[in-house]
Enzyme design. Structure first.
Site, PDB file in Angstrom:
ATOM      1  N   CYS A   2      28.503  43.111  34.816  1.00 46.85           N
ATOM      2  CA  CYS A   2      27.210  42.605  34.365  1.00 46.85           C
ATOM      3  C   CYS A   2      26.928  43.072  32.931  1.00 46.85           C
ATOM      4  O   CYS A   2      27.463  44.064  32.472  1.00 46.85           O
ATOM      5  CB  CYS A   2      26.027  43.051  35.215  1.00 46.85           C
ATOM      6  SG  CYS A   2      26.245  42.765  36.962  1.00 46.85           S
ATOM      7  N   ARG A  27      31.187  39.814  30.524  1.00 43.29           N
ATOM      8  CA  ARG A  27      31.032  40.880  31.522  1.00 43.29           C
ATOM      9  C   ARG A  27      30.674  40.344  32.902  1.00 43.29           C
ATOM     10  O   ARG A  27      30.663  41.079  33.884  1.00 43.29           O
ATOM     11  CB  ARG A  27      29.942  41.854  31.074  1.00 43.29           C
ATOM     12  CG  ARG A  27      30.228  42.527  29.756  1.00 43.29           C
ATOM     13  CD  ARG A  27      29.104  43.438  29.369  1.00 43.29           C
ATOM     14  NE  ARG A  27      28.965  44.517  30.307  1.00 43.29           N
ATOM     15  CZ  ARG A  27      29.649  45.648  30.260  1.00 43.29           C
ATOM     16  NH1 ARG A  27      30.511  45.847  29.294  1.00 43.29           N
ATOM     17  NH2 ARG A  27      29.470  46.579  31.155  1.00 43.29           N
ATOM     18  N   TRP A  82      27.664  39.779  37.330  1.00 40.92           N
ATOM     19  CA  TRP A  82      28.929  39.679  38.072  1.00 40.92           C
ATOM     20  C   TRP A  82      28.610  40.270  39.432  1.00 40.92           C
ATOM     21  O   TRP A  82      28.375  41.468  39.565  1.00 40.92           O
ATOM     22  CB  TRP A  82      30.013  40.480  37.365  1.00 40.92           C
ATOM     23  CG  TRP A  82      31.376  40.305  37.941  1.00 40.92           C
ATOM     24  CD1 TRP A  82      32.235  39.274  37.707  1.00 40.92           C
ATOM     25  CD2 TRP A  82      32.052  41.183  38.844  1.00 40.92           C
ATOM     26  NE1 TRP A  82      33.402  39.461  38.413  1.00 40.92           N
ATOM     27  CE2 TRP A  82      33.320  40.630  39.120  1.00 40.92           C
ATOM     28  CE3 TRP A  82      31.714  42.387  39.447  1.00 40.92           C
ATOM     29  CZ2 TRP A  82      34.243  41.221  39.962  1.00 40.92           C
ATOM     30  CZ3 TRP A  82      32.627  42.985  40.297  1.00 40.92           C
ATOM     31  CH2 TRP A  82      33.883  42.406  40.546  1.00 40.92           C
ATOM     32  N   ASN A 106      23.100  47.170  35.482  1.00 43.13           N
ATOM     33  CA  ASN A 106      24.549  47.009  35.567  1.00 43.13           C
ATOM     34  C   ASN A 106      25.082  48.268  36.241  1.00 43.13           C
ATOM     35  O   ASN A 106      24.798  49.368  35.788  1.00 43.13           O
ATOM     36  CB  ASN A 106      25.112  46.864  34.145  1.00 43.13           C
ATOM     37  CG  ASN A 106      26.597  47.146  34.053  1.00 43.13           C
ATOM     38  OD1 ASN A 106      27.069  47.669  33.064  1.00 43.13           O
ATOM     39  ND2 ASN A 106      27.346  46.790  35.063  1.00 43.13           N
ATOM     40  N   GLY A 107      25.811  48.087  37.335  1.00 48.49           N
ATOM     41  CA  GLY A 107      26.357  49.254  38.034  1.00 48.49           C
ATOM     42  C   GLY A 107      26.156  49.123  39.528  1.00 48.49           C
ATOM     43  O   GLY A 107      25.873  48.031  40.027  1.00 48.49           O
ATOM     44  N   GLU A 505      53.078  41.456  31.908  1.00 49.82           N
ATOM     45  CA  GLU A 505      51.907  40.978  31.162  1.00 49.82           C
ATOM     46  C   GLU A 505      51.867  39.446  31.132  1.00 49.82           C
ATOM     47  O   GLU A 505      50.805  38.836  31.271  1.00 49.82           O
ATOM     48  CB  GLU A 505      51.946  41.580  29.741  1.00 49.82           C
ATOM     49  CG  GLU A 505      50.831  41.159  28.810  1.00 49.82           C
ATOM     50  CD  GLU A 505      49.432  41.460  29.313  1.00 49.82           C
ATOM     51  OE1 GLU A 505      49.272  42.129  30.334  1.00 49.82           O
ATOM     52  OE2 GLU A 505      48.489  40.968  28.681  1.00 49.82           O
ATOM     53  N   LYS A 509      48.746  37.305  32.591  1.00 46.83           N
ATOM     54  CA  LYS A 509      47.994  36.353  31.764  1.00 46.83           C
ATOM     55  C   LYS A 509      47.935  34.998  32.461  1.00 46.83           C
ATOM     56  O   LYS A 509      46.887  34.356  32.517  1.00 46.83           O
ATOM     57  CB  LYS A 509      48.637  36.169  30.374  1.00 46.83           C
ATOM     58  CG  LYS A 509      48.497  37.267  29.391  1.00 46.83           C
ATOM     59  CD  LYS A 509      47.119  37.421  28.781  1.00 46.83           C
ATOM     60  CE  LYS A 509      46.273  38.359  29.577  1.00 46.83           C
ATOM     61  NZ  LYS A 509      46.295  39.761  29.226  1.00 46.83           N
ATOM     62  N   GLU A 512      45.624  35.039  35.588  1.00 37.43           N
ATOM     63  CA  GLU A 512      44.184  35.227  35.432  1.00 37.43           C
ATOM     64  C   GLU A 512      43.485  34.060  34.769  1.00 37.43           C
ATOM     65  O   GLU A 512      42.326  33.811  35.070  1.00 37.43           O
ATOM     66  CB  GLU A 512      43.846  36.553  34.735  1.00 37.43           C
ATOM     67  CG  GLU A 512      44.267  36.669  33.291  1.00 37.43           C
ATOM     68  CD  GLU A 512      43.906  38.029  32.695  1.00 37.43           C
ATOM     69  OE1 GLU A 512      44.632  38.507  31.834  1.00 37.43           O
ATOM     70  OE2 GLU A 512      42.880  38.606  33.089  1.00 37.43           O
ATOM     71  N   HIS A 528      66.970  42.061  44.898  1.00 41.32           N
ATOM     72  CA  HIS A 528      66.392  42.801  46.011  1.00 41.32           C
ATOM     73  C   HIS A 528      65.247  42.039  46.661  1.00 41.32           C
ATOM     74  O   HIS A 528      64.440  42.628  47.373  1.00 41.32           O
ATOM     75  CB  HIS A 528      65.930  44.186  45.539  1.00 41.32           C
ATOM     76  CG  HIS A 528      67.047  44.996  44.963  1.00 41.32           C
ATOM     77  ND1 HIS A 528      68.038  45.542  45.740  1.00 41.32           N
ATOM     78  CD2 HIS A 528      67.364  45.291  43.675  1.00 41.32           C
ATOM     79  CE1 HIS A 528      68.905  46.171  44.952  1.00 41.32           C
ATOM     80  NE2 HIS A 528      68.520  46.022  43.700  1.00 41.32           N
ATOM     81  N   LYS A 627      35.249  41.222  31.976  1.00 42.04           N
ATOM     82  CA  LYS A 627      36.140  41.915  31.043  1.00 42.04           C
ATOM     83  C   LYS A 627      36.134  43.428  31.243  1.00 42.04           C
ATOM     84  O   LYS A 627      37.160  44.074  31.180  1.00 42.04           O
ATOM     85  CB  LYS A 627      35.752  41.591  29.604  1.00 42.04           C
ATOM     86  CG  LYS A 627      36.784  42.135  28.642  1.00 42.04           C
ATOM     87  CD  LYS A 627      36.785  41.404  27.354  1.00 42.04           C
ATOM     88  CE  LYS A 627      37.883  41.908  26.448  1.00 42.04           C
ATOM     89  NZ  LYS A 627      39.223  41.536  26.910  1.00 42.04           N
TER      90      LYS A 627
END
Ligand code: F6R
Length: 632
Positions: A2, A27, A82, A106-107, A505, A509, A512, A528, A627
């Site tokens: 948030c 956020r 969020w 926020n939290g 990475e 990318k 997401e 394997h 983010k």
């Protein structure tokens, strides 16, 4: 996660708050809302109005709602959410209005269950499922019980909650004040001329001021047009005669050197694309003033370790999450190969919950773009408690992780707005090479000639990156042909050595932002298990620059081709063997084998970006993500 904002000053605040939220939308973007005090009525002796407008979905929905119900006034707070507690509905959207108080938060308030039970028993009615509404009730009760000010009421209320918060509060009872407080969630103040701003992150303030106060955990501030009054709230454990104490503190503003235009798209379709193209400049900024070619060395003043301390390092432990964790894996390889110090990489979210043993002789390197990731911060605090030295590599100056560390090496990549990290990843890589060279030179294990070649190569990386970025159109074509293809539902990324974290990475990318299932694998692990996935529909992106692993990975490519897999190869210019086996090839310039990650990651970022853009996903704000992950 948030984002929260607050404003008090002479100007109409709704637009200022919404613009601030737009910069914080990375956020969270499940819902948004504003609460504004309209003091026009008080001129006629009436109490001011406190109006709230909220909307589910992105900020554009709040814009629509505000067109229907404009909010007029010079004092207000705002929120972009969020969802943690409760679904993204209008009732759960912030601000939460209880009595004469509106709150954004926020939290996570950890003791929300017991507090809610207690408040319900007292007859309090809840309109939402959120933990935030509890804080609003507690403040309202304190005001009803005679707290002398909104500041006092908020302070008393916060002494009852446990957990993480950045909170902003306004009240009809005191219309010339915004109260804010911080504990574990980020919160900064912007000092204007006769006006004050608060926000979860600096970009939200850049259009108005660059004089920023970074609040500390436990700070609670009363904001008036003339400035902030800040106190430190210390809540005592049970058994203490006083529940809490407060002491006034002075927090000196810092002038940040980010410009407002850095937080704009500047003609690019998405922030992510702009940030991909900003990477050469970001690396230049990370290297600036730190590479000393004359002495084949790095100026490591900021690393804050004396010669003796460097000699005493027995082990380096790198802590990070997500993309930063991938940078940390490359960092581990460099620390071992260039500084010859045993090194290990840990996911901060795992490290903090096991009985990990660190202590004297360990240098813990925390890698974090935001400097606020909750798991990394907790892992750092744990390592520090155990006696390790902490160095953080962060992008956001003054953020929580650097503050909790003994020293910080900032990447100076500028604000990163796209949720998918790109330029901060390569800037982290640059900082990690600098650290490794610095350690290697101090410990006498890195010859000056080798250091010189490496540093010279590093200085040339930005121009080589520009050359790779010129192949953006080719990457777009490959993305269309291989990844966007209707039959391609999954994608495998393979690499060895320094190309392994790049494969991880590349897969992250793609997942997401395009929602295509992807796996990053160490190519040697293929046999394997993952080889079972390969068929004629499966695109396999192979990161195979010219280095000591080339022949081994060439064999892996043969294995993929033998099973009809479709190969996209990232190779060094002039390559012939792997290129001959691949359907699509993207070349990077010849570079020192230690520095290939800076170049090989660029085509992977572009492939993901174009695959996502072709699919029409929301590239800068992918679903379910935020983010800065300030919750566990
Ligand atoms: C992915 C991404 C995340 C972050 C992770 C850690 O593109 O951005 O995986 O890397 O949330 O964040 P920081 O680096 O801020 O600690």
């Amino acid at each position: 996660m948030c984002g929260i904002v607050g404003y008090i000053g002479p100007r109409p605040c709704a637009g200022i708050l919404v613009d601030g939220l737009r910069k914080l939308e990375y956020r969270g973007y499940d819902s948004a809302g504003l609460a504004v005090l309209d003091t026009r009525a008080s001129v006629a002796g009436e109490p001011p109005r406190l109006d709230v407008v909220r909307a589910v979905g992105k900020l554009s929905r709040l814009d629509d709602a505000l067109r229907e119900h404009p909010l007029i006034g010079n004092v207000g707070i705002g929120h972009t959410r969020w969802a943690t507690h409760g679904r993204p509905t209008e009732a759960n959207a912030h601000p939460h209005l209880v009595g004469e108080v509106a709150v954004v938060h926020n939290g996570i308030l950890e003791n929300h269950v017991e507090l809610r039970r207690e408040l319900v028993a007292k007859g309090r009615k809840f309109a939402s499922e959120t933990d935030t509404e509890i804080a609003a009730h507690l403040i309202d009760i304190e005001l009803a019980n005679g707290a002398s000010s909104l500041f006092e009421a908020t302070r008393n209320a916060l002494s009852r909650v446990r957990g993480a918060y950045a909170i902003a509060v306004v009240s009809r009872k005191e219309p010339d004040v915004v109260v804010v407080a911080k504990s574990f969630s980020p919160l900064v103040l912007g000092i204007g001329d006769g006006e004050m701003f608060a926000a979860s992150d600096v970009p939200a303030l850049l259009a108005h001021t660059r004089d920023i106060v970074f609040l500390e955990d436990g700070d609670i501030a009363e904001l008036r047009r003339s400035g902030p009054k800040i106190q430190r709230l210390l809540v005592h454990g049970d058994g203490s005669p006083e529940r809490f104490t407060v002491t006034p503190v002075v927090r000196t503003p810092r002038r940040v050197d980010w410009s407002p235009s850095q937080a704009e798209k500047l003609g690019y379709k998405h922030f992510m694309l702009k940030e991909i193209f900003e990477q050469p400049a970001a690396i230049e900024n990370t290297l600036r003033g730190r590479v000393v070619l004359e002495s084949s060395d790095v100026d490591g003043t900021e690393i804050g370790l004396g010669d003796d301390a460097v000699q005493r390092i027995r082990r380096v432990v790198l802590l990070a999450c997500g993309t930063s964790h991938h940078a940390a894996i490359a960092g581990r390889n460099w620390i071992e190969s260039l500084a010859k110090i045993p090194a290990q990489v840990e996911l901060a979210s795992e490290f903090r919950y096991r009985d990990a043993i660190v202590g004297e002789g360990d240098l813990v390197v925390a890698v974090s773009q935001s400097g606020e990731t909750a798991d990394t911060l907790a892992a750092v605090r744990d390592a520090k408690r155990q006696g390790a030295k902490i160095l953080s590599i962060a992008n956001v100056v003054g953020s929580a992780i650097p503050r909790a560390s003994d020293a910080a090496l900032y990447t100076h990549a500028g604000p990163e707005i796209g949720v998918a990290s790109t330029k901060c990843f390569t800037a982290q890589l640059a900082a990690l090479v600098l650290l490794s060279v610095w350690l290697g030179r101090r410990r006498g294990v890195l010859a000056p000639e080798r250091a010189q070649r490496l540093l010279q190569g590093l200085v040339e990386v930005p121009s080589q990156m520009r050359a790779v970025l010129e192949q953006a159109d080719a990457c777009q074509r490959v993305a269309r042909r291989q990844i966007y293809a209707p039959e391609a539902r999954d994608c495998l990324f393979l690499g060895r050595g320094l190309s392994f974290p790049i494969a991880l990475e590349g897969a992250l990318k793609l997942k997401e932002i395009s929602y295509v299932h992807a796996e990053g694998y160490a190519a040697g692990e293929m046999k394997h298990g993952p080889i079972a996935l390969i068929d004629a529909q499966m695109p396999v992106v192979v990161v195979a620059p010219r280095d000591q692993h080339y022949e081994k990975i060439a064999s892996n490519v043969q294995e993929v081709r033998a099973r009809d897999g479709r190969v996209v190869a990232i190779v060094t210019a002039g390559d012939s063997s792997i290129s001959a086996m691949a359907q699509d090839v993207i070349e990077i310039p010849e570079v020192d084998p230690e520095l290939t990650p800076f170049l090989t990651v660029l085509p992977l970022q572009l492939l993901s970006y174009y695959a996502a853009d072709l699919k029409g996903t929301d590239v800068d704000q992918p679903r379910n993500l935020a983010k800065t992950v300030t919750v566990e």
